[in-house]
Design a protein around this motif. Structure first.
Motif, PDB file in Angstrom:
ATOM      1  N   ARG A   1      -2.362  15.941-110.907  1.00 39.11           N
ATOM      2  CA  ARG A   1      -2.503  16.506-109.082  1.00 39.11           C
ATOM      3  C   ARG A   1      -3.162  17.443-109.010  1.00 39.11           C
ATOM      4  O   ARG A   1      -1.674  18.260-109.645  1.00 39.11           O
TER       5      ARG A   1
ATOM      6  N   HIS B   1       7.787   0.307-113.489  1.00 41.09           N
ATOM      7  CA  HIS B   1       9.296   1.408-113.697  1.00 41.09           C
ATOM      8  C   HIS B   1       9.086   1.728-115.621  1.00 41.09           C
ATOM      9  O   HIS B   1       9.415   0.206-116.054  1.00 41.09           O
TER      10      HIS B   1
ATOM     11  N   GLU C   1       1.865   1.319-111.008  1.00 41.66           N
ATOM     12  CA  GLU C   1       2.754   1.294-112.163  1.00 41.66           C
ATOM     13  C   GLU C   1       3.467   0.736-112.319  1.00 41.66           C
ATOM     14  O   GLU C   1       4.499   1.125-111.380  1.00 41.66           O
TER      15      GLU C   1
ATOM     16  N   GLU D   1      -6.819  13.939-108.167  1.00 35.87           N
ATOM     17  CA  GLU D   1      -5.672  13.712-109.027  1.00 35.87           C
ATOM     18  C   GLU D   1      -6.863  13.124-110.763  1.00 35.87           C
ATOM     19  O   GLU D   1      -7.767  11.886-110.671  1.00 35.87           O
TER      20      GLU D   1
ATOM     21  N   ARG E   1      -2.014  13.205-116.787  1.00 31.20           N
ATOM     22  CA  ARG E   1      -2.110  12.807-115.030  1.00 31.20           C
ATOM     23  C   ARG E   1      -1.877  14.336-114.455  1.00 31.20           C
ATOM     24  O   ARG E   1      -1.162  15.180-114.325  1.00 31.20           O
TER      25      ARG E   1
ATOM     26  N   MET F   1       3.017  14.022-117.151  1.00 29.74           N
ATOM     27  CA  MET F   1       2.484  14.640-115.542  1.00 29.74           C
ATOM     28  C   MET F   1       2.359  15.596-115.415  1.00 29.74           C
ATOM     29  O   MET F   1       4.034  16.664-115.774  1.00 29.74           O
TER      30      MET F   1
ATOM     31  N   THR G   1       1.151  19.058-112.103  1.00 26.36           N
ATOM     32  CA  THR G   1       0.848  19.898-110.920  1.00 26.36           C
ATOM     33  C   THR G   1      -0.489  21.129-110.904  1.00 26.36           C
ATOM     34  O   THR G   1      -0.293  21.511-112.020  1.00 26.36           O
TER      35      THR G   1
ATOM     36  N   ASP H   1      -2.467   6.586-102.945  1.00 24.44           N
ATOM     37  CA  ASP H   1      -2.265   6.654-104.410  1.00 24.44           C
ATOM     38  C   ASP H   1      -3.337   7.294-105.071  1.00 24.44           C
ATOM     39  O   ASP H   1      -3.990   6.169-105.599  1.00 24.44           O
TER      40      ASP H   1
ATOM     41  N   GLU I   1       4.446  15.057-104.966  1.00 26.63           N
ATOM     42  CA  GLU I   1       5.801  13.946-105.544  1.00 26.63           C
ATOM     43  C   GLU I   1       5.434  12.672-106.403  1.00 26.63           C
ATOM     44  O   GLU I   1       3.755  12.685-105.120  1.00 26.63           O
ATOM     45  N   ASP I   2       5.458  11.969-106.402  1.00 23.58           N
ATOM     46  CA  ASP I   2       5.614  10.633-106.531  1.00 23.58           C
ATOM     47  C   ASP I   2       4.974   9.833-105.165  1.00 23.58           C
ATOM     48  O   ASP I   2       5.563   9.989-103.837  1.00 23.58           O
TER      49      ASP I   2
END
Lengths: 305, 308
Positions: free
Chosen positions: B170, A75, A73, B6, B168, B189, B191, B138, B130-131
């Motif tokens: 996760r 930024h 993706e 995810e 999303r 986002m 979680t 991923d 975390e990302d």
């Protein structure tokens, strides 16, 4: 809807006008995003006053994303929270989202249009169209692989509406060049047809925007001598004739942006505060952006020529 | 050791909801395998499970370089002919040996990624929230692709009734004393940290998908209400902006519909706090009240000013 912003030459005010249109469209209550596809010089961050991406991002920008360099993706920058300009940092009530997808700092033009790059471009447009009312893509100046890529991408997304804005200044050379960019050899229509667009349908989706226009009856010209004013008037008449001969005339024009000193000295968003409070910008300029922001989605302004 | 997944959730890119038969056709990603459909209490169609081979760095809160190889299990689903999900998960297990095995070894264990070398379960789980690093596992990218496949189906007209971002979610599931924690991060986002007793079963993934679905519904309804600017715009305008919620969302709330009885306690605990259903109900009431108020105003206007 996808809007592609292109210009015949550099320095036409394409980026500053298209960012201002997007900003006004967000103020009108729509969710919008701005894609800086001007990979050679990504400066949209500076216009939105987001210092961290003023010359493109150092994280995964659009350039990395399209070339598949480890970025699932690209930024995203939320202008309402990340802008350095205080007046932009709060989302006005009723405004939509305003998101910038910056290019890479030191990215460079696309070397060619590979299938994988094209596939990623299609995926990006498709995902953004799901989320935003308007997706403005700054395609940079002149014929480029970037322009070819987006022409091909829109062939693969037949049900996603798109439109093109061609920016040009109100001078003899710019009028001829703008026409050439659209109808000339290997221009938008030629290239588009080669990739599978219908020539006439594509023609209907292209409109011109005049930038830095000085009207002969503008208030700024009151101090001019009669001879100067007569000369300007004659020039303007001549340009109008030239423009209509080149089919860049009134019928294919979506709007014009008056010459405004603030835009000559600094490329920036013109907020209502600049017009009403500090009075550094002209009300006509803000009104012209506002009008264009409405017209780009108004079907009546896009009826067949 | 632990399971990570995810789920991405979005609005199906079609003007109206699609019937069950079209759901089947859209989800037929793998020829030869059947799309499963359940009809009660809401039509739910799910594609066959597909495997993605991975050999990459695993998440780690301490930034250790942990390598894992194996397969990720993914699927796409459509609920109520209107909401689409792409979901991926994989069980992380210790490898029997320190050497990378041939793919045949990993293919025999679908949905398992084996860790090569030493690893702490907690480090992995913390890192996953975390990302992911650029060269790391991923699952979000895989799920997004499974969602794209559905959205780009030629059977859909791409004229969705409103624009809305995907969300999303996760999630990480570990064994231990039952617990669940749901956290909202950015606008899109979320979680979920879940601890379950006994062995992991795919029912845990179903639960997370159900949570993601309802969180998306709640998010979408909040967005629509915000856009309507109730009180800030004239009544009729607000009513028009609220209409898509009535047409496309309000009937889809079916919490725990597909959740295994053993796991329904997790939903109940989230429904107590933060209280998903409570918030949903209050929003639904707000939308309906607004429409009722608007209807009354309209009727009064039609009858020539009413109490004159």
């Amino acid at each position: 809807m996808l809007i592609f912003a292109i210009s015949d030459k550099g320095g036409t005010g394409r980026s500053v006008t298209s960012t201002n249109i997007v900003y006004r469209h967000a103020l009108q209550g729509n969710d919008v995003c701005y894609l800086d596809f001007d990979f050679g010089s990504p400066t949209a961050g500076a216009i939105f006053s987001v210092g961290s991406v003023a010359r493109g991002t150092t994280r995964k920008g659009l350039h990395d994303y399209l070339l598949g360099e480890g970025a699932p993706e690209p930024h995203r920058v939320d202008v309402w929270t990340e802008s350095d300009r205080e007046g932009l940092r709060t989302k006005p009530p009723g405004a939509g989202r305003l998101v910038l997808l910056p290019g890479n700092e030191g990215g460079g033009e696309l070397p060619a249009v590979e299938e994988e790059t094209l596939r990623r471009c299609v995926q990006l447009f498709s995902r953004l169209d799901e989320e935003f009312d308007l997706v403005m893509v700054d395609v940079s100046a002149g014929r480029s692989f970037t322009a070819e890529m987006v022409l091909q991408a829109t062939v693969r997304l037949p049900s996603v509406p798109f439109r093109w804005l061609v920016f040009h200044r109100w001078t003899r050379q710019h009028i001829i060049a703008a026409d050439g960019l659209v109808t000339g050899a290997d221009g938008l229509l030629d290239a588009g047809t080669r990739f599978g667009h219908d020539r006439n349908a594509l023609r209907d989706r292209i409109r011109f925007v005049r930038t830095a226009v000085l009207e002969p009856d503008a208030a700024e010209l009151v101090g001019l001598r009669d001879e100067q004013r007569a000369w300007l008037f004659a020039c303007d008449t001549e340009l109008r004739e030239l423009a209509s001969r080149h089919k860049v005339g009134r019928t294919s024009m979506l709007g014009k942006i008056p010459l405004d000193p603030i835009l000559q000295w600094r490329e920036q968003l013109i907020s209502d505060e600049d017009v009403l409070a500090s009075k550094i910008a002209n009300a006509e300029t803000a009104a012209a952006f506002d009008d264009l922001a409405k017209k780009i989605v108004d079907d009546a302004a896009w009826e067949g020529l | 050791m632990l399971v990570m997944g995810e789920v991405h959730t979005g609005l199906l890119q079609n003007s109206g909801e699609i019937p069950e038969s079209t759901c089947r056709d859209v989800l037929q990603l793998l020829s030869g395998e059947r799309v499963r459909v359940s009809r009660r209490p809401i039509v739910y169609a799910v594609s066959p499970d597909l495997l993605t081979g991975v050999d990459c760095r695993l998440p780690s809160a301490s930034q250790s370089r942990i390598r894992g190889a194996g397969t990720v299990l993914s699927r796409s689903s459509i609920t109520g002919g209107r909401v689409v999900q792409g979901s991926s998960f994989t069980r992380i297990e210790r490898s029997g040996s320190d050497r990378r095995q041939p793919w045949s070894h990993y293919l025999a264990r679908p949905g398992v990624v084996e860790v090569l070398g030493k690893v702490k379960s907690r480090d992995l789980a913390d890192g996953f929230a975390e990302d992911p690093p650029a060269d790391g596992l991923d699952l979000g990218a895989i799920s997004a692709r499974f969602l794209d496949v559905v959205q780009s189906s030629p059977l859909l007209d791409r004229r969705a009734p409103f624009k809305i971002a995907r969300t999303r979610l996760r999630w990480v599931a570990e064994e231990g004393e039952p617990a669940i924690r749901f956290t909202l991060h950015s606008e899109q986002m979320r979680t979920v940290r879940l601890v379950h007793t006994g062995e992991f079963t795919p029912a845990v993934a179903d639960l997370c998908e159900d949570l993601a679905l309802h969180d998306w519904l709640l998010t979408a309804l909040l967005v629509i209400i915000e856009r309507a600017r109730i009180g800030g715009t004239p009544g009729p305008e607000a009513a028009v902006k609220l209409a898509p919620a009535v047409d496309h969302l309000l009937h889809l709330w079916m919490p725990s519909a597909r959740v295994d009885d053993v796991l329904s306690a997790y939903w109940e605990s989230l429904d107590r706090r933060p209280g998903f259903t409570r918030q949903w109900q209050s929003l639904v009431d707000r939308v309906r009240d607004q429409l009722a108020v608007h209807t009354l105003a309209f009727l009064r206007e039609k009858s020539g000013g009413g109490a004159r």
